[in-house]
Design a protein around this motif. Structure first.
Motif, PDB file in Angstrom:
ATOM      1  N   PRO A   1      17.465  -1.785 -11.192  1.00 41.97           N
ATOM      2  CA  PRO A   1      18.182  -1.989 -12.931  1.00 41.97           C
ATOM      3  C   PRO A   1      18.497  -2.990 -12.712  1.00 41.97           C
ATOM      4  O   PRO A   1      18.998  -3.943 -11.834  1.00 41.97           O
ATOM      5  N   ASN A   2      18.351  -3.389 -14.703  1.00 44.01           N
ATOM      6  CA  ASN A   2      18.587  -4.867 -14.848  1.00 44.01           C
ATOM      7  C   ASN A   2      17.947  -6.349 -13.820  1.00 44.01           C
ATOM      8  O   ASN A   2      18.356  -7.243 -13.787  1.00 44.01           O
ATOM      9  N   GLN A   3      17.267  -6.540 -13.410  1.00 45.38           N
ATOM     10  CA  GLN A   3      16.991  -7.080 -12.838  1.00 45.38           C
ATOM     11  C   GLN A   3      14.895  -7.345 -12.948  1.00 45.38           C
ATOM     12  O   GLN A   3      14.247  -6.348 -13.745  1.00 45.38           O
ATOM     13  N   GLY A   4      14.469  -8.353 -12.609  1.00 43.04           N
ATOM     14  CA  GLY A   4      12.392  -8.508 -12.774  1.00 43.04           C
ATOM     15  C   GLY A   4      11.413  -8.124 -11.853  1.00 43.04           C
ATOM     16  O   GLY A   4      12.815  -7.191 -10.856  1.00 43.04           O
ATOM     17  N   LEU A   5      10.915  -8.139 -11.795  1.00 45.99           N
ATOM     18  CA  LEU A   5      10.283  -6.969  -9.846  1.00 45.99           C
ATOM     19  C   LEU A   5       9.468  -7.977  -9.620  1.00 45.99           C
ATOM     20  O   LEU A   5       9.572  -9.494  -9.093  1.00 45.99           O
ATOM     21  N   GLN A   6       9.420  -7.869  -8.179  1.00 41.03           N
ATOM     22  CA  GLN A   6      10.223  -8.148  -6.851  1.00 41.03           C
ATOM     23  C   GLN A   6       8.361  -7.528  -6.456  1.00 41.03           C
ATOM     24  O   GLN A   6       8.081  -5.955  -6.060  1.00 41.03           O
ATOM     25  N   LEU A   7       7.522  -8.030  -5.829  1.00 41.29           N
ATOM     26  CA  LEU A   7       6.307  -8.205  -4.697  1.00 41.29           C
ATOM     27  C   LEU A   7       6.694  -7.276  -3.549  1.00 41.29           C
ATOM     28  O   LEU A   7       8.291  -8.066  -3.106  1.00 41.29           O
ATOM     29  N   LEU A   8       6.215  -6.269  -4.139  1.00 42.27           N
ATOM     30  CA  LEU A   8       6.608  -5.273  -1.908  1.00 42.27           C
ATOM     31  C   LEU A   8       5.338  -5.571  -1.291  1.00 42.27           C
ATOM     32  O   LEU A   8       5.287  -5.869   0.327  1.00 42.27           O
ATOM     33  N   LEU A   9       3.753  -5.584  -1.812  1.00 40.60           N
ATOM     34  CA  LEU A   9       2.781  -5.398  -0.900  1.00 40.60           C
ATOM     35  C   LEU A   9       1.753  -6.181  -1.848  1.00 40.60           C
ATOM     36  O   LEU A   9       1.943  -5.922  -3.303  1.00 40.60           O
ATOM     37  N   LYS A  10       0.486  -6.728  -1.269  1.00 38.05           N
ATOM     38  CA  LYS A  10      -0.417  -7.242  -2.333  1.00 38.05           C
ATOM     39  C   LYS A  10      -1.942  -6.911  -0.993  1.00 38.05           C
ATOM     40  O   LYS A  10      -1.881  -7.140   0.009  1.00 38.05           O
ATOM     41  N   TYR A  11      -3.101  -6.230  -1.494  1.00 39.73           N
ATOM     42  CA  TYR A  11      -3.740  -6.288  -1.003  1.00 39.73           C
ATOM     43  C   TYR A  11      -4.959  -7.142  -1.293  1.00 39.73           C
ATOM     44  O   TYR A  11      -5.363  -7.134  -2.785  1.00 39.73           O
ATOM     45  N   LEU A  12      -5.994  -7.944  -0.492  1.00 42.80           N
ATOM     46  CA  LEU A  12      -6.535  -9.147  -0.605  1.00 42.80           C
ATOM     47  C   LEU A  12      -7.659  -8.527  -0.358  1.00 42.80           C
ATOM     48  O   LEU A  12      -8.998  -8.653  -0.952  1.00 42.80           O
ATOM     49  N   SER A  13      -7.804  -8.346   0.551  1.00 39.52           N
ATOM     50  CA  SER A  13      -9.214  -8.189   1.821  1.00 39.52           C
ATOM     51  C   SER A  13      -8.887  -7.930   3.239  1.00 39.52           C
ATOM     52  O   SER A  13      -7.905  -7.920   3.681  1.00 39.52           O
TER      53      SER A  13
END
Lengths: 115, 114
Positions: free
Chosen positions: B40-52
Motif C-alpha cells: 500500500p502507498n508504495q511503488g512496485l518492487q521486483l520479486l523475481l525474474k525469469y531470463l533463461s
C-alpha cells in the motif's frame, strides 16, 4: 540502496491547473518510464525515454500531457490543463538498456487528485 | 504483441497456508518474465525474474515461480504466507533485451487472514 525519487508524493489541485510531476532516476540508469495506475485501467505505460530521447509516448494523451528529460537526473511529466479524469497514481521507473531482462525500478509514485 | 493474464483478481488465504498466484502470457518471441509486488502507498518492487536456464526461479521473501513454456505460464508460489505478504502482485512480460517496456497483468490482490 539506490532508489527512484518522485516528487511530490501527493498533489491536489483544481481542474484546469497545470500539474508537474518530477522523477529522479537511479544514477547510471539510461531508461526512464512513466506509468499511470487507476483502479479501472490498472497500470498503463504513458511514455519512455532512452538516453533522454523519447522512444514511445503513444500511451499519452498528446493534447494535454507532455514528458521531458531536461538532463539525465530529471524526468518531468506535465499535464496542462488538468481534468478530473487525470486523477490517478503516476509512477516513474528507471532501468538499464542493454543486457537481457534488466528489471525496472519504481519510485513510490505521485498521487494526483484533480477536483 | 504480448499480453499477460492474471487469472485471479483476489486471493484470500489464511496465515501459514500455501498460496499460488496464476499468470499466463502470450508472446510470439522469446520472453523475459517478472513478478512485482506492490505494498500500500508504495511503488512496485521486483520479486523475481525469469531470463533463461532453470525454470524454477527463487525470489525475495520466500517466493518462487516456475516457468512453463508449453503452458505459457509463470505461476508464483509461497509454501507458507505471512500477514506481511498482504499486497498486490503483478506479473509482467518483456520480449526484448534490456529494460524495455513491460506488459503488465491486471494484478492479484493477496489478502492474508489470521
Amino acid at each position: 540502496d539506490a532508489r527512484v525519487t518522485q516528487t511530490p508524493r501527493h498533489k491536489v489541485t483544481e481542474m484546469g491547473q497545470e500539474v508537474t510531476m518530477r522523477c529522479q532516476p537511479i544514477l547510471g540508469h539510461n531508461t526512464v518510464f512513466w506509468y499511470r495506475q487507476t483502479m479501472m485501467q490498472g497500470l498503463e505505460l504513458l511514455a519512455y525515454f532512452r538516453n533522454r530521447a523519447p522512444l514511445d509516448d503513444s500511451g499519452m494523451p498528446k493534447d494535454r500531457f507532455s514528458a521531458e528529460m531536461p538532463d539525465a537526473t530529471l524526468a518531468t511529466l506535465k499535464i496542462q490543463p488538468s481534468e478530473p479524469r487525470d486523477s490517478a497514481v503516476y509512477f516513474c521507473a528507471s532501468g538499464l538498456w542493454g543486457g537481457g531482462g534488466q528489471p525496472q525500478h519504481f519510485g513510490d509514485g505521485t498521487r494526483l487528485s484533480i477536483l | 504483441a504480448q499480453s499477460v493474464t492474471q487469472l485471479d483478481s483476489q486471493v484470500p488465504v489464511f496465515e501459514e497456508a500455501p498460496v499460488e498466484l496464476r499468470c499466463n502470457y502470450s508472446s510470439s518471441v522469446s520472453v523475459y518474465l517478472f513478478w512485482y509486488v506492490q505494498y500500500p502507498n508504495q511503488g512496485l518492487q521486483l520479486l523475481l525474474k525469469y531470463l533463461s536456464g532453470s525454470t524454477l526461479v527463487k525470489g525475495i521473501n520466500g517466493f518462487e515461480a516456475e516457468f512453463n513454456k508449453s503452458q505459457t505460464s509463470f505461476h508464483l508460489r509461497k509454501p507458507s504466507v505471512h500477514i506481511s505478504d498482504t499486497a498486490e502482485y503483478f506479473c509482467a512480460v518483456s520480449g526484448d533485451q534490456g529494460a524495455q517496456k513491460l506488459v503488465f497483468g491486471q494484478g492479484t490482490r493477496l489478502t492474508i487472514n489470521p
